[in-house]
Enzyme design. Sequence first.
Site, mmCIF file in Angstrom:
data_model
loop_
_atom_site.group_PDB
_atom_site.id
_atom_site.type_symbol
_atom_site.label_atom_id
_atom_site.label_comp_id
_atom_site.label_asym_id
_atom_site.label_seq_id
_atom_site.Cartn_x
_atom_site.Cartn_y
_atom_site.Cartn_z
ATOM 1 N N CYS A 95 96.935 62.955 -9.630
ATOM 2 C CA CYS A 95 96.550 63.132 -11.034
ATOM 3 C C CYS A 95 96.854 61.807 -11.709
ATOM 4 O O CYS A 95 97.937 61.241 -11.493
ATOM 5 C CB CYS A 95 97.374 64.265 -11.659
ATOM 6 S SG CYS A 95 97.262 64.351 -13.458
ATOM 7 N N SER B 200 91.242 63.546 -19.314
ATOM 8 C CA SER B 200 91.684 64.611 -20.201
ATOM 9 C C SER B 200 92.724 64.101 -21.195
ATOM 10 O O SER B 200 93.145 64.854 -22.064
ATOM 11 C CB SER B 200 92.317 65.717 -19.373
ATOM 12 O OG SER B 200 93.469 65.203 -18.733
ATOM 13 N N CYS C 132 89.936 60.630 -13.834
ATOM 14 C CA CYS C 132 90.597 61.931 -13.815
ATOM 15 C C CYS C 132 90.225 62.632 -12.510
ATOM 16 O O CYS C 132 89.039 62.842 -12.235
ATOM 17 C CB CYS C 132 90.090 62.738 -15.016
ATOM 18 S SG CYS C 132 90.673 64.436 -15.085
HETATM 19 N N1 DGL Z 1 94.665 63.163 -15.447
HETATM 20 C C1 DGL Z 1 93.961 64.214 -14.866
HETATM 21 C C2 DGL Z 1 93.821 64.136 -13.386
HETATM 22 O O1 DGL Z 1 93.787 63.062 -12.838
HETATM 23 C C3 DGL Z 1 93.989 65.587 -15.410
HETATM 24 C C4 DGL Z 1 95.249 66.153 -15.893
HETATM 25 C C5 DGL Z 1 94.992 67.424 -16.618
HETATM 26 O O2 DGL Z 1 94.451 67.339 -17.712
HETATM 27 O O3 DGL Z 1 95.283 68.504 -16.094
HETATM 28 O O4 DGL Z 1 93.715 65.120 -12.732
#
Ligand code: DGL
Length: 275
Positions: free
Chosen positions: A192, A18, A80
């Site tokens: 995340c 994202s 992600c």
């Molecule tokens: N970097 C992402 C993850 O690992 C998503 C963060 C987001 O856009 O809420 O969950």
Amino acid sequence: LRCIFFMSHSAPIGFFDSGVGGLTIWKAVVDLLPHEHTVYLADSAYAPYGERTPEQILERSQLATQFLLSRGCKIVVVACNTATTNAIAPLRSQFSVPFIGIEPAVKPAALSSKTKSIGVLATKGTLTSALFKKTAREYAEQQQIQIVERMGKGLVPLIEDPKRDSAALHALLHTYLAPMKAADVDFIVLGCTHYPIIRTEIAAIAGPGIAVIDAAQPVANQTRRVLERHQLLNQQAQPTIHQFFTTGDPIACLGVMQQLGIAQEQLPLFVTLDD
Ligand code: DGL
């Protein structure tokens, strides 16, 4: 072995997230596989995914995958947790390239915890997903572990912002980590891919005696295994090409790349996936 795609081993590895979070995964993969070309897509215009519906997360993940495949990628790393836990199954059935996903590292934390209590900091999208709930239940029950979950609402926008407000970040982290510390966790799982970018701040608040872990290295190892299995490791020792794209602000993306020590001569290219 599924032989329904005919990809050259010298084709790039594709990554999407994202936003800038997946760069933490990109780095681990490129450190392990220095002969691979890569294409990275930060869908920053749609961050945070964690606050979106599963349908929206799937739609953006499909667009991101189509983009990476249009650039000739031989595999896709879903860098992600939110996209993996909400969309990897439909992605795998829709597209014929291999996918590698990332999920919060609950298993190693649960297996190693001495206090039998671990913290998981992740997005709403990840923590409410069926896949995460299944993993958490499995390991919590098996190991009789208490899992203290916290949604890191607000952290991703702060991490994406080049003028990162460190006071606001500090205050949010205190709010999210305090219940974990009160529950005597000895592991905090960064669920995340954005959060390792602020690992120093998290570790400082966690304090000594709490290990702060993520899944970047296991994902890199898994990427190598999948490439080996499909005989797709790049055999040519030529200079590698790394291409970076963002649907958001290229300068913000470059800022995080520099923070992570990713050397790049040119700005990431702005793209839109919506045409
Ligand atoms: N970097 C992402 C993850 O690992 C998503 C963060 C987001 O856009 O809420 O969950």
